[in-house]
Design a protein around this motif. Sequence first.
Motif, PDB file in Angstrom:
ATOM      1  N   VAL A 189       0.874  -1.343  -0.145  1.00 35.79           N
ATOM      2  CA  VAL A 189       0.085   0.095  -0.048  1.00 35.79           C
ATOM      3  C   VAL A 189       0.925   1.114  -0.007  1.00 35.79           C
ATOM      4  O   VAL A 189       0.597   2.152  -0.828  1.00 35.79           O
ATOM      5  CB  VAL A 189      -0.977  -0.018   1.197  1.00 35.79           C
ATOM      6  CG1 VAL A 189      -1.711   1.077   1.331  1.00 35.79           C
ATOM      7  CG2 VAL A 189      -1.879  -1.299   1.118  1.00 35.79           C
ATOM      8  N   ILE A 190       1.479   1.400   0.964  1.00 37.87           N
ATOM      9  CA  ILE A 190       2.425   2.611   1.162  1.00 37.87           C
ATOM     10  C   ILE A 190       3.743   2.603  -0.090  1.00 37.87           C
ATOM     11  O   ILE A 190       3.800   3.578  -0.601  1.00 37.87           O
ATOM     12  CB  ILE A 190       3.152   2.741   2.615  1.00 37.87           C
ATOM     13  CG1 ILE A 190       2.314   2.760   3.612  1.00 37.87           C
ATOM     14  CG2 ILE A 190       4.290   3.903   2.560  1.00 37.87           C
ATOM     15  CD1 ILE A 190       2.781   2.540   4.910  1.00 37.87           C
ATOM     16  N   GLN A 191       4.393   1.601  -0.114  1.00 37.07           N
ATOM     17  CA  GLN A 191       5.621   1.668  -1.138  1.00 37.07           C
ATOM     18  C   GLN A 191       5.099   1.246  -2.547  1.00 37.07           C
ATOM     19  O   GLN A 191       6.064   1.306  -3.670  1.00 37.07           O
ATOM     20  CB  GLN A 191       6.744   0.795  -0.668  1.00 37.07           C
ATOM     21  CG  GLN A 191       7.071   1.471   0.605  1.00 37.07           C
ATOM     22  CD  GLN A 191       8.465   0.421   0.914  1.00 37.07           C
ATOM     23  OE1 GLN A 191       9.092  -0.235   0.340  1.00 37.07           O
ATOM     24  NE2 GLN A 191       8.851   0.603   2.400  1.00 37.07           N
ATOM     25  N   CYS A 192       3.837   0.945  -2.755  1.00 36.35           N
ATOM     26  CA  CYS A 192       3.233   0.495  -4.156  1.00 36.35           C
ATOM     27  C   CYS A 192       3.892  -0.638  -4.800  1.00 36.35           C
ATOM     28  O   CYS A 192       3.924  -0.586  -6.118  1.00 36.35           O
ATOM     29  CB  CYS A 192       2.929   1.648  -4.793  1.00 36.35           C
ATOM     30  SG  CYS A 192       2.113   2.892  -4.119  1.00 36.35           S
ATOM     31  N   PHE A 193       4.442  -1.552  -4.214  1.00 35.69           N
ATOM     32  CA  PHE A 193       4.919  -3.023  -4.733  1.00 35.69           C
ATOM     33  C   PHE A 193       3.748  -3.722  -5.188  1.00 35.69           C
ATOM     34  O   PHE A 193       2.946  -3.646  -4.423  1.00 35.69           O
ATOM     35  CB  PHE A 193       5.905  -3.695  -3.797  1.00 35.69           C
ATOM     36  CG  PHE A 193       7.177  -2.933  -3.875  1.00 35.69           C
ATOM     37  CD1 PHE A 193       8.267  -3.194  -4.874  1.00 35.69           C
ATOM     38  CD2 PHE A 193       7.605  -2.332  -2.725  1.00 35.69           C
ATOM     39  CE1 PHE A 193       9.462  -2.761  -4.737  1.00 35.69           C
ATOM     40  CE2 PHE A 193       8.864  -1.590  -2.416  1.00 35.69           C
ATOM     41  CZ  PHE A 193       9.678  -1.848  -3.309  1.00 35.69           C
ATOM     42  N   PRO A 194       3.805  -4.413  -6.365  1.00 39.44           N
ATOM     43  CA  PRO A 194       2.557  -5.390  -6.718  1.00 39.44           C
ATOM     44  C   PRO A 194       2.729  -6.458  -5.542  1.00 39.44           C
ATOM     45  O   PRO A 194       3.878  -6.866  -5.312  1.00 39.44           O
ATOM     46  CB  PRO A 194       3.351  -5.662  -8.114  1.00 39.44           C
ATOM     47  CG  PRO A 194       3.940  -4.874  -8.736  1.00 39.44           C
ATOM     48  CD  PRO A 194       4.739  -4.457  -7.305  1.00 39.44           C
ATOM     49  N   LEU A 195       1.468  -6.744  -4.853  1.00 38.90           N
ATOM     50  CA  LEU A 195       1.422  -7.696  -3.879  1.00 38.90           C
ATOM     51  C   LEU A 195       2.525  -9.155  -4.246  1.00 38.90           C
ATOM     52  O   LEU A 195       2.968  -9.755  -3.345  1.00 38.90           O
ATOM     53  CB  LEU A 195      -0.004  -8.172  -3.660  1.00 38.90           C
ATOM     54  CG  LEU A 195      -0.332  -8.864  -2.421  1.00 38.90           C
ATOM     55  CD1 LEU A 195       0.483  -8.259  -1.285  1.00 38.90           C
ATOM     56  CD2 LEU A 195      -1.870  -9.276  -2.203  1.00 38.90           C
ATOM     57  N   ARG A 196       2.201  -9.824  -5.520  1.00 35.72           N
ATOM     58  CA  ARG A 196       2.817 -10.790  -5.637  1.00 35.72           C
ATOM     59  C   ARG A 196       4.332 -10.740  -5.613  1.00 35.72           C
ATOM     60  O   ARG A 196       5.046 -11.441  -5.384  1.00 35.72           O
ATOM     61  CB  ARG A 196       2.280 -11.183  -7.025  1.00 35.72           C
ATOM     62  CG  ARG A 196       2.919 -12.608  -7.651  1.00 35.72           C
ATOM     63  CD  ARG A 196       2.332 -13.392  -8.632  1.00 35.72           C
ATOM     64  NE  ARG A 196       1.110 -13.909  -8.378  1.00 35.72           N
ATOM     65  CZ  ARG A 196       0.810 -15.228  -7.604  1.00 35.72           C
ATOM     66  NH1 ARG A 196       1.892 -15.730  -7.042  1.00 35.72           N
ATOM     67  NH2 ARG A 196      -0.331 -15.499  -7.342  1.00 35.72           N
ATOM     68  N   GLU A 197       4.910  -9.695  -6.037  1.00 35.58           N
ATOM     69  CA  GLU A 197       6.348  -9.378  -6.179  1.00 35.58           C
ATOM     70  C   GLU A 197       6.703  -9.090  -4.639  1.00 35.58           C
ATOM     71  O   GLU A 197       7.791  -9.270  -4.314  1.00 35.58           O
ATOM     72  CB  GLU A 197       6.612  -7.986  -6.850  1.00 35.58           C
ATOM     73  CG  GLU A 197       8.063  -7.649  -6.908  1.00 35.58           C
ATOM     74  CD  GLU A 197       8.240  -6.388  -7.772  1.00 35.58           C
ATOM     75  OE1 GLU A 197       9.055  -5.415  -7.275  1.00 35.58           O
ATOM     76  OE2 GLU A 197       7.576  -6.055  -8.764  1.00 35.58           O
TER      77      GLU A 197
END
Length: 185
Positions: free
Chosen positions: A53-61
């Motif tokens: 959410v905060i750092q906006c990484f894709p969840l799977r990654e």
Amino acid sequence: MGCGAIVNKPEAFRDLRSSILNHTISSAVAFAAHHFQPSFTCHLVTACAELAVIQCFPLREAFPEILGQSYRLGMHTDIILMTRDEDNGAQALQCTRYSWAHATARPWGFTLPLQCPQCGCISEWKNTYDSGTYIFECSYRGCGRGHSRANPQKFTFKRPQGAKRLNPGRRHNAGWLEIPLNFSN
């Protein structure tokens, strides 16, 4: 988020996967424990909020790193990550099971009983490892005697197909496994 009552029943799990696709949900997480304890997920939820959410990484990654901060959860439940996979215009769901594995307590993510179901002894299991297979045998000398068979209780655990060990959260003889799930529909 879903729990073991859904993911451990094939028809309910199929309906969950179908609903995720039909309602265009991008990601979902399910827990496989039969008696799920939500309080055990606090590190997972915190790491998920920070990385996805905060750092906006894709969840799977980000999920392997999220699990690395949640290793104590693994002794309680397997986790299933479901994410949409838009491949060539076809909607599909990519499902991955994450299991905590420990060389003597959860070989390849499977639970080894604390007590021998054959003789009732609570003692250390003798174990061997060969070519991706763990074999555990009851160490009590009298196990199997007095029953119709004279062999001690044995359990065999084979490496799940496609399983890969993750580095985040890895300990001396334990760590998370990533196991791809394939469904015909």
